[in-house]
Structure formats: C-alpha cells, structure tokens
Design an enzyme around this catalytic site. Sequence first.
Site, PDB file in Angstrom:
ATOM      1  N   GLY A   1       0.891  -1.235   0.068  1.00 18.65           N
ATOM      2  CA  GLY A   1      -0.087   0.186  -0.066  1.00 18.65           C
ATOM      3  C   GLY A   1       0.962   1.188  -0.175  1.00 18.65           C
ATOM      4  O   GLY A   1       1.360   1.788  -1.084  1.00 18.65           O
TER       5      GLY A   1
ATOM      6  N   GLU B   1      -3.995   7.687  -3.111  1.00 18.20           N
ATOM      7  CA  GLU B   1      -2.875   8.559  -3.493  1.00 18.20           C
ATOM      8  C   GLU B   1      -1.692   9.150  -2.792  1.00 18.20           C
ATOM      9  O   GLU B   1      -1.068  10.015  -2.856  1.00 18.20           O
ATOM     10  CB  GLU B   1      -3.416   9.658  -4.802  1.00 18.20           C
ATOM     11  CG  GLU B   1      -4.371   8.956  -5.842  1.00 18.20           C
ATOM     12  CD  GLU B   1      -4.344   9.703  -7.188  1.00 18.20           C
ATOM     13  OE1 GLU B   1      -3.379  10.487  -7.542  1.00 18.20           O
ATOM     14  OE2 GLU B   1      -5.437   9.407  -8.077  1.00 18.20           O
ATOM     15  N   GLY B   2      -1.575   8.248  -1.682  1.00 20.52           N
ATOM     16  CA  GLY B   2      -0.727   8.536  -0.800  1.00 20.52           C
ATOM     17  C   GLY B   2      -1.242   9.190   0.485  1.00 20.52           C
ATOM     18  O   GLY B   2      -1.742  10.328   0.380  1.00 20.52           O
TER      19      GLY B   2
END
Length: 383
Positions: free
Chosen positions: A131, A364-365
């Site tokens: 992840g 997206e982080g």
Amino acid sequence: MDFTLPDELRLLQETVREFVADAVTPRAADRDREAAFPADELRAAATLGLCGLMVPEEFGGNPVGSLGAALVYEEVAAGSPALSVTLSVHNTLVCGAVATYGQPELQAELLPRLASGEILGAYALTEPSAGSDAAALTTRARRDGDHYVLDGRKIFVTHGDHAGLYIIFAVTDPEARTSRRISAFAVDRDTPGLAVPRREHKLGLRASEIAEVTLTECRVPATRLLGNEGDGFGIAMALLDGGRIGIGAQAVGIARGAFDLARRYARERQQFGRPIADFQAIQWKLADMATRIDAARLLVWRAATLRDQGQPHTLAASQAKLFASETATFVTDQAVQIHGGYGYLEEYAVERYFRDARATVIYEGTSEIQRLVIARRLLSDSQ
Ligand code: CAA
C-alpha cells in the site's frame, strides 16, 4: 504575479460549473445512496471533452494542462466527489500514462478511445502487501517471446469494475533495485485471465466503486509496455505527482461544496430569535473554513502550474495534496457541526461530503506519506 485565470480556463471553469449544476449535482445523492456508478454523467462529461484532458488534439483530446484539469476536478467535486475522482484517475493517471509513456502505435490505438469516453482507464498499483510501500508489490510479469505473462492481484482499484483499460505495475526483474524492478503495462479489460472478482463496500465515494483485479497468466503484447522495462516505479511516482494535484483539486471542491451548504444553512437557520450566522461562534467557523479553502486552492494551482511549466513539482504536489485533503476533512467536519443534528442526517448533503472527504487523506498516498515525501525533499534540498 497574476492570480486571474486566462480566458480559456475561465470559460472551461464556467462551462463545467454549469454542467455540474444541471447534470451532476441533482443526481449525486441518489447515486451515493444506491452506490451506483454515474455512467450517464460520465458520458455527458465525455461529450464536453472532460475525458480527454491529457490527450493531444490529434487524438481527439481536449488538452488543458494540469491547471485546467485541476479546475475541472474542483468543479465536479463540488457537486459529486465520486465523479471527480473517476475523472482524475482516468485523465491524469491513465491518459497521462499512455500519452507520456506509450509507444506511438499504442497512443494511436488507445488515446482516441480514452478521450471519447468509449473506455475508462484505471490505475492498478496497490496490492494487499503493498500500500504505502508501493515498491513492495509482487505482481509478476515474465517475458515470453513478444508477450509478457502477468500474474498477481491488485486491490483498491478505483472504478475497477467499469474500466476498459488498466495501467498495471508488475515486477519484471526481482533482483534489481527498487527503481529498476518494476515495469508498467496498459492492459485491456478483455484480456483472458484478467478478472474483477470483488467490489468493496465503503464509507464514502460510494458512486465510485473500488475493486479487486486479478491477473492469471494474462498474456499482454510487449507493445503494451509503457516506457522501457524497469521504468515502472519511476512512472508510477511521476504519475502520482500529477494525480496528487488532482486529488488536491478534488479535495478543494469537496470543501467548497460543504462550505456553500454550511453558509446557506447558517443564514437560514433561526435559533434564539435570529439566524445562527449572527453568532460569532458560527462566523469564526466560516472564516476559518473559507481561508483554508483559498490557501488549499492556491497550493493546488501552484503545483499544477509548476507541472505545466515542466518544472520539478514533487514537493509542491505533495504539499498541495496534504493541505487540501486535510482542509477537506476539517471543512466538512465544521459544515456538519454548523448543521447540528440535521448535519448527521442523510437528507442533508453535508454528511455525504463529510464521508467523501475522508478518502482524500488516504488515497494516492496517505497524509503520512505526503509528509514523508515533503520532508525528504526538504532535507535533500530538492523539489
Ligand atoms: N518521480 C520519479 N521518480 C521517483 C519519484 C518521483 N516523484 N519518487 C521517487 N522516484 C524514484 C527515486 O528517484 C528512486 O530512484 P533511484 O533508486 O534510481 O534513485 C526510486 O523511485 C525509489 O524511490 P524511493 O527510494 O523514494 O522509494 P521508497 O520505496 O522509499 O518510497 C514512497 C517511495 C514515496 C513511499 C512511495 O512508495 C509512495 O508514494 N507510496 C505511496 C503509494 C501511493 O501513493 N499509492 C497510491 C495508490 S494509487 C491510488 O490511490 C489511485 C486511486 O485509485 C485513487
């Protein structure tokens, strides 16, 4: 320094604002309640050119740059955060990938179909054990003649069950260092061995499903390789630099949508014999909300402008994404608070914005990863 938008971008912003008011916002609550993908709205968006924001005109696109795309994502998110993330992933991560790293024949084959909305693009990086540590992915791509054979499992793939094309990141050289281990592929939905076995049920953004995508001996022509073998991790990161600006813009739109509802409610809601907007407790909330939204938008516009100018922008993109997403969670929380008990009810739209905002500090982080990227850049004196 000029903070006014050029005429063509202002026109784009106004056009999308009208489209959202007419065709998107009125259906957003139902789409959320039914967890229904906004297919009609997406088709209508495509006719406005909103599926080709990163596609050159020669392939039927409507290239507006990162700043133009940020304006679109903000406008759409103010009505439907779910449709906004779909547009951001499709345009910035997928069309951007093919337009920047695809071979000319692949661009000619895919870009017109992506730009017209005939196919939707998805971005498949994350895996069960990879992840935040994206480089730990284990999906494998083995070369076999003029094909690669892909095996693995991707999760949290945005609109993974509606996509016609997937950008898949897979290991081509397990022995190489991080930046050379991985390659990127553009894989068609109907490739034998590609399946979408599962859709997740989630807190927010319910109209934009996330899905699991599995690859079992998926034979992909070598012409589907993006960039060169081993370029994949750098491509994933460079795309995410753009994607994070898009999510920042989406977060600004979510915050603005919730702010507008809260301001209207504060003016209308009467307590103690007057509108609650007369009370300083509410005024200060509105002041803080509006100030953070403006600051977030400026960070997004700065990052987008740097990207459009071809300047280093990893630091600016992470700062924009971090601040805008945390602004969205703050503002939507305050908007619920201003609504009091009604803010907790499904029939008042702020609860949907509150739930939707929560995703922006994760995907997206995460905020933690943005801080890591920012700190590394600051400490190494790079942008
Ligand atoms: N652009 C180009 N190259 C880059 C880069 C960038 N922005 N950032 C790093 N790289 C390169 C580095 O230069 C390095 O190359 P060299 O070895 O040749 O020097 C290589 O990549 C490895 O970099 P790092 O050492 O920094 O890698 P790392 O493993 O320590 O960590 C990370 C990097 C920042 C933590 C990264 O893994 C990351 O961003 N994690 C979060 C993942 C993420 O955002 N996932 C989102 C999933 S997609 C999604 O959510 C989309 C959706 O559907 C909505």
